[in-house]
Design an enzyme around this catalytic site. Structure first.
Site, PDB file in Angstrom:
ATOM      1  N   ASP A   8      48.353 -12.403  44.195  1.00  0.00           N
ATOM      2  CA  ASP A   8      49.452 -11.685  44.847  1.00  0.00           C
ATOM      3  C   ASP A   8      49.914 -12.510  46.057  1.00  0.00           C
ATOM      4  OD1 ASP A   8      51.105  -9.397  45.666  1.00  0.00           O
ATOM      5  OD2 ASP A   8      49.586  -9.092  47.224  1.00  0.00           O
ATOM      6  N   ASP A  10      52.146 -11.241  49.169  1.00  0.00           N
ATOM      7  CA  ASP A  10      52.156 -10.578  50.472  1.00  0.00           C
ATOM      8  C   ASP A  10      50.813  -9.936  50.792  1.00  0.00           C
ATOM      9  OD1 ASP A  10      55.065 -10.756  51.453  1.00  0.00           O
ATOM     10  OD2 ASP A  10      55.272 -10.118  49.381  1.00  0.00           O
ATOM     11  N   THR A  42      53.527 -11.058  41.760  1.00  0.00           N
ATOM     12  CA  THR A  42      54.109 -10.389  42.920  1.00  0.00           C
ATOM     13  C   THR A  42      55.158  -9.353  42.530  1.00  0.00           C
ATOM     14  OG1 THR A  42      55.355 -10.790  44.984  1.00  0.00           O
ATOM     15  CG2 THR A  42      55.831 -12.246  43.136  1.00  0.00           C
ATOM     16  N   LYS A 191      51.652  -5.893  36.388  1.00  0.00           N
ATOM     17  CA  LYS A 191      50.978  -7.178  36.582  1.00  0.00           C
ATOM     18  C   LYS A 191      49.859  -7.370  35.553  1.00  0.00           C
ATOM     19  CE  LYS A 191      51.883  -7.648  41.568  1.00  0.00           C
ATOM     20  NZ  LYS A 191      51.282  -7.953  42.882  1.00  0.00           N
ATOM     21  N   ASN A 217      49.653  -1.704  43.645  1.00  0.00           N
ATOM     22  CA  ASN A 217      50.410  -2.323  42.547  1.00  0.00           C
ATOM     23  C   ASN A 217      49.643  -3.478  41.903  1.00  0.00           C
ATOM     24  OD1 ASN A 217      50.893  -3.875  44.991  1.00  0.00           O
ATOM     25  ND2 ASN A 217      52.472  -4.963  43.877  1.00  0.00           N
TER      26      ASN A 217
END
Length: 265
Positions: A8, A10, A42, A191, A217
């Site tokens: 990921d 962020d 992401t 994802k 997420n």
């Protein structure tokens, strides 16, 4: 031996200053030199994610829009793509207009909203993204999009999510990437499914993959991967399902994962 690692961006790959540290950069390069596929996974748009991917020297397909778009960095070929069902898009637009909620959509990798407000301005500044205004909601709702994003108070969004799931049904995937961001994708825009696709694309078993993230997420890819890693700064719910918890994004947590599980230092 792990053959693919999906990271990921962020609060995972980048620190709170929005930078990939030299130590983490060196670890990424060492993993690539060892023959491991290093990719990003992401919620960001491809345009935003690819800038970071190119800075870090990656040259493989990356997972964007929460898994709705897997696109090659070299020739920008689309390998996997899912759009929010059009009926759901119209319902979300209608609901947000009726309840005066801020909604963003993405068209051809560009960020659009019906009106300019502080939420849009702050989001664009956060992701270094240009935005466009289209007041005609019918026009916006009629264009294919990989992701819809509602920005609001975290507690309000927690109450809103089940209402939208009831309204939209099983054809969509709804998740939070940050406390203030509620995101709506196609049901196959996760994802986890994108990671499965990439593992198959590179001819490796899903057990030979690592996924690293910090937010809810990311849970599908942590559950899918052979090794699911939560950052030290991850939300508690993600840490509970992780196989391993690394250091935080400000302490080179990604480097620690690469050193331990790929380079076996």
């Amino acid at each position: 031996m792990y053959k693919l690692i999906a990271i990921d961006i962020d609060d995972t790959l980048i620190n709170d200053d929005k930078e990939v540290t030299p130590a983490t950069q060196a670890a990424l390069e060492a993993a690539i030199a060892a023959g491991v596929v290093v990719t990003l996974a992401t919620g960001r748009a491809y345009a935003s994610a690819q800038a970071i991917a190119r800075q870090t020297g990656l040259n493989v397909p990356i997972i964007t829009y929460q898994g709705s778009l897997v696109k090659n960095l070299m020739d920008e070929k689309v390998l996997y793509e899912r759009f929010v069902p059009q009926d759901a898009v119209h319902k979300v637009f209608k609901y947000c207009i009726e309840h005066n909620l801020h909604l963003q959509t993405y068209v051809d990798d560009k960020l659009y909203s019906r009106e300019e407000n502080q939420k849009l301005i702050d989001y664009a500044a956060l992701n270094k993204t240009q935005y466009y205004i289209e007041p005609d909601s019918e026009k916006l709702a009629g264009i294919k999009t990989p992701k819809l994003l509602i920005i609001d108070d975290p507690d309000f969004l927690d109450e809103l999510a089940p209402k939208l799931r009831e309204l939209l049904g099983s054809e969509v995937h709804i998740t939070k990437s940050k406390p203030h961001f509620l995101e709506i994708m196609h049901k196959e825009g996760t994802k986890g499914l994108a990671l499965e696709f990439l593992a198959d694309y590179f001819g490796c078993n899903i057990s030979e993959t690592i996924a690293v993230g910090d937010s809810w997420n990311d849970h599908e890819m942590l559950e899918t991967a052979g090794l699911g890693v939560a950052m030290g700064n991850a939300i508690p719910a993600l840490k509970e399902i992780a196989n391993y918890i690394t250091a935080s994004n400000n302490e080179d947590g990604v480097k620690q994962v690469i050193d331990k599980f790929i380079l076996q230092k």
